[in-house]
Design a protein around this motif. Structure first.
Motif, PDB file in Angstrom:
ATOM      1  N   HIS A 191     -40.673 -32.114 -24.439  1.00 45.08           N
ATOM      2  CA  HIS A 191     -39.500 -31.375 -24.903  1.00 45.08           C
ATOM      3  C   HIS A 191     -39.592 -31.149 -26.406  1.00 45.08           C
ATOM      4  CE1 HIS A 191     -37.786 -35.202 -26.404  1.00 45.08           C
ATOM      5  NE2 HIS A 191     -38.271 -35.710 -25.291  1.00 45.08           N
ATOM      6  N   GLN A 192     -38.878 -30.132 -26.868  1.00 43.12           N
ATOM      7  CA  GLN A 192     -38.954 -29.717 -28.275  1.00 43.12           C
ATOM      8  C   GLN A 192     -37.590 -29.232 -28.751  1.00 43.12           C
ATOM      9  OE1 GLN A 192     -41.962 -29.295 -30.561  1.00 43.12           O
ATOM     10  NE2 GLN A 192     -40.090 -29.444 -31.770  1.00 43.12           N
ATOM     11  N   TRP A 225     -29.629 -17.677 -27.330  1.00 41.33           N
ATOM     12  CA  TRP A 225     -31.022 -18.082 -27.251  1.00 41.33           C
ATOM     13  C   TRP A 225     -31.564 -17.598 -25.910  1.00 41.33           C
ATOM     14  CZ3 TRP A 225     -33.795 -21.067 -30.869  1.00 41.33           C
ATOM     15  CH2 TRP A 225     -33.042 -21.582 -31.930  1.00 41.33           C
ATOM     16  N   ALA A 226     -32.860 -17.300 -25.855  1.00 43.09           N
ATOM     17  CA  ALA A 226     -33.452 -16.825 -24.607  1.00 43.09           C
ATOM     18  C   ALA A 226     -34.846 -17.411 -24.442  1.00 43.09           C
ATOM     19  CB  ALA A 226     -33.516 -15.295 -24.593  1.00 43.09           C
ATOM     20  N   LEU A 227     -35.243 -17.606 -23.183  1.00 39.33           N
ATOM     21  CA  LEU A 227     -36.560 -18.165 -22.860  1.00 39.33           C
ATOM     22  C   LEU A 227     -37.327 -17.187 -21.994  1.00 39.33           C
ATOM     23  CD1 LEU A 227     -38.667 -20.473 -22.549  1.00 39.33           C
ATOM     24  CD2 LEU A 227     -37.298 -21.309 -20.621  1.00 39.33           C
ATOM     25  N   LEU A 232     -36.786 -25.291 -19.164  1.00 40.50           N
ATOM     26  CA  LEU A 232     -35.343 -25.250 -19.334  1.00 40.50           C
ATOM     27  C   LEU A 232     -35.017 -25.166 -20.823  1.00 40.50           C
ATOM     28  CD1 LEU A 232     -32.452 -25.537 -18.151  1.00 40.50           C
ATOM     29  CD2 LEU A 232     -32.723 -28.022 -18.422  1.00 40.50           C
ATOM     30  N   LEU A 233     -34.136 -24.221 -21.194  1.00 41.67           N
ATOM     31  CA  LEU A 233     -33.704 -24.056 -22.576  1.00 41.67           C
ATOM     32  C   LEU A 233     -32.206 -24.341 -22.648  1.00 41.67           C
ATOM     33  CD1 LEU A 233     -34.612 -23.171 -25.447  1.00 41.67           C
ATOM     34  CD2 LEU A 233     -33.775 -20.885 -24.854  1.00 41.67           C
ATOM     35  N   THR A 234     -31.823 -25.277 -23.536  1.00 44.64           N
ATOM     36  CA  THR A 234     -30.420 -25.647 -23.711  1.00 44.64           C
ATOM     37  C   THR A 234     -29.978 -25.279 -25.120  1.00 44.64           C
ATOM     38  OG1 THR A 234     -30.736 -27.517 -22.203  1.00 44.64           O
ATOM     39  CG2 THR A 234     -28.743 -27.519 -23.559  1.00 44.64           C
ATOM     40  N   PRO A 235     -29.183 -24.198 -25.295  1.00 43.48           N
ATOM     41  CA  PRO A 235     -28.730 -23.799 -26.638  1.00 43.48           C
ATOM     42  C   PRO A 235     -27.585 -24.676 -27.129  1.00 43.48           C
ATOM     43  CG  PRO A 235     -28.735 -21.950 -25.060  1.00 43.48           C
ATOM     44  CD  PRO A 235     -28.812 -23.217 -24.275  1.00 43.48           C
ATOM     45  N   TYR A 241     -32.820 -26.689 -27.315  1.00 44.70           N
ATOM     46  CA  TYR A 241     -33.730 -27.732 -26.835  1.00 44.70           C
ATOM     47  C   TYR A 241     -34.510 -27.171 -25.646  1.00 44.70           C
ATOM     48  CZ  TYR A 241     -30.852 -30.606 -29.816  1.00 44.70           C
ATOM     49  OH  TYR A 241     -30.184 -31.103 -30.915  1.00 44.70           O
ATOM     50  N   TYR A 242     -35.836 -27.198 -25.782  1.00 39.05           N
ATOM     51  CA  TYR A 242     -36.706 -26.700 -24.714  1.00 39.05           C
ATOM     52  C   TYR A 242     -37.344 -27.867 -23.985  1.00 39.05           C
ATOM     53  CZ  TYR A 242     -40.764 -24.661 -22.391  1.00 39.05           C
ATOM     54  OH  TYR A 242     -41.713 -24.307 -21.455  1.00 39.05           O
TER      55      TYR A 242
END
Length: 413
Positions: A191-192, A225-227, A232-235, A241-242
């Protein structure tokens, strides 16, 4: 309390450095550019990293360019009353969010009757996590604070940013806004955290900014935010958080984008429809290969980056996989019929390569390599179609396959 103490230490250290150089001040501010109190971030003065380039310029004007063509000084006719020796010297870049070398333009204290143009040529890597619109130039004033004047011209065809000034100082290229990290590599399942950062006050109408150390942009400017990719991307406002998938994804690297819901005003210019992108590569350690969209196989290995024939080699028992290329350690390369850019996968019975057919014909696809990290060499490749030969037959058989690859390996000294 910890942050306040650290800031105080940084300020005292910077003032000590400046005091030690008071007899030969390396930076001269423009008249009126220094505020009555410290309103920006103080950094140490850059240290010299190379020889100076000099030229004599007089009342008729002239130009001076660094050896690497990174910076160009254009002095118009009438700017100088007498002939002077002008010099450029590369420095370490102490500017917040600085890109590449800074440059000392001498003699300090020189003033001009006409504005002088300073042009930095930017590279593609200078815009990672940002856009050319957010590239700025700054000089370091007498208090050690970086000041950024308005951009005179941004040429995205020639990749140049130009300002005008009436004085010489230490100058640098920097990013006014960007995503951190600009790019990264994760293990599957890793995760990042990503953050939108600014180094100048967005929306402030000043003609010249005192730079600040990078801080998060106000969440009021963030639309979404968009992926583009798996995971999973949590704005969360100016942060996101990716979480990477637990497998090597089909779209790799994934692209995380942030969009703004308001126009941004920087140096008096309004920007609309701005998007910033961070690329995240998902790869286990080693060289991983996928044949015909089947399961991935990872070969532990390393990278020999030597400036002549660069090789990434992985091995698992009696199987091995490799990519090799001549040229720079970072870049995009096409497969060649000769030994310049190659792919090979050796299995007990079948060999795969970047050539196919009896001709043989050259495979399509690309090899992309990033050698910018201090520890890892990363990249991706495709071979389509890849040729194969089955050596287990009495009469060897040949055919074609599709190959995808990704690697994250350490350098081998």
């Amino acid at each position: 309390m910890k942050i306040t103490l650290q800031v105080s230490i940084n300020v005292l250290l910077a003032l000590f450095v400046l005091a030690c150089n008071s007899k030969n001040d390396p930076v001269i501010p423009s008249p009126g550019a220094i505020p009555d109190k410290i309103s920006g971030t103080i950094t140490p003065v850059g240290t010299v990293t190379g020889a100076a380039v000099t030229v004599k310029i007089g009342p008729n004007g002239g130009k001076l360019e660094s050896v690497d063509h990174r910076i160009r000084i254009s002095i118009p006719a009438g700017a100088l009353e007498t002939e002077q020796t002008i010099s450029l010297q590369p420095l370490t870049n102490q500017c917040p969010a600085g890109k590449g070398n800074a440059f000392r333009i001498l003699p300090h204290g020189t003033t001009f009757s006409e504005p002088v143009s300073i042009t930095f040529q930017y590279r593609e890597t200078d815009t990672n996590g940002s856009t050319p619109d957010f590239l700025r130039l700054a000089y370091q004033d007498k208090k050690g604070i970086w000041q950024s004047p308005r951009v005179k011209n941004l040429d995205t065809i020639a990749s140049e940013v130009t300002i005008e000034t009436t004085h010489f100082s230490d100058w640098a290229l920097f990013q006014a806004m960007y995503i951190e990290p600009k790019q990264s590599t994760l293990n599957p399942g890793g995760h990042q955290q990503l953050t939108v950062l600014q180094t100048i006050d967005v929306g402030d109408p000043k003609k010249e900014y005192a730079l600040i150390m990078a801080e998060p942009l106000s969440a009021k400017y963030i639309e979404k935010w968009a992926l583009n990719g798996e995971g999973l991307l949590t704005p969360q406002g100016s942060r996101a958080y990716y979480h990477a998938p637990s497998w090597i994804p089909d779209i790799n690297p994934a692209a995380v984008s942030v969009f703004f819901n308001k126009s941004l005003t920087i140096n008096g210019k309004e920007y609309k429809n701005i998007r910033l992108v961070s690329n995240i590569l998902v790869a286990p350690e080693g060289l991983s290969v996928q044949l015909d969209r089947g399961d991935w196989h990872t070969y532990p290995g390393g990278a020999n980056i030597n400036g002549t024939l660069n090789v990434i080699l992985g091995r698992d028992g009696n199987e091995s996989a490799s990519v090799a290329w001549k040229g720079g350690p970072t870049g995009t390369f096409h497969w060649t019929k000769g030994p310049d850019v190659t792919f090979n996968l050796v299995k007990p019975k079948i060999n795969y390569m970047h050539l196919y057919g009896l001709g043989p014909s050259l495979s399509g696809g690309l090899l992309t390599v990033d050698n910018s990290d201090e520890t890892w060499v990363t990249g991706t490749f495709t071979v389509s179609p890849a040729g194969w030969i089955d050596r287990s037959k009495v009469k060897p058989e040949t055919g074609v396959s599709s190959v995808k690859g990704v690697f994250r390996v350490r350098r081998i000294d």
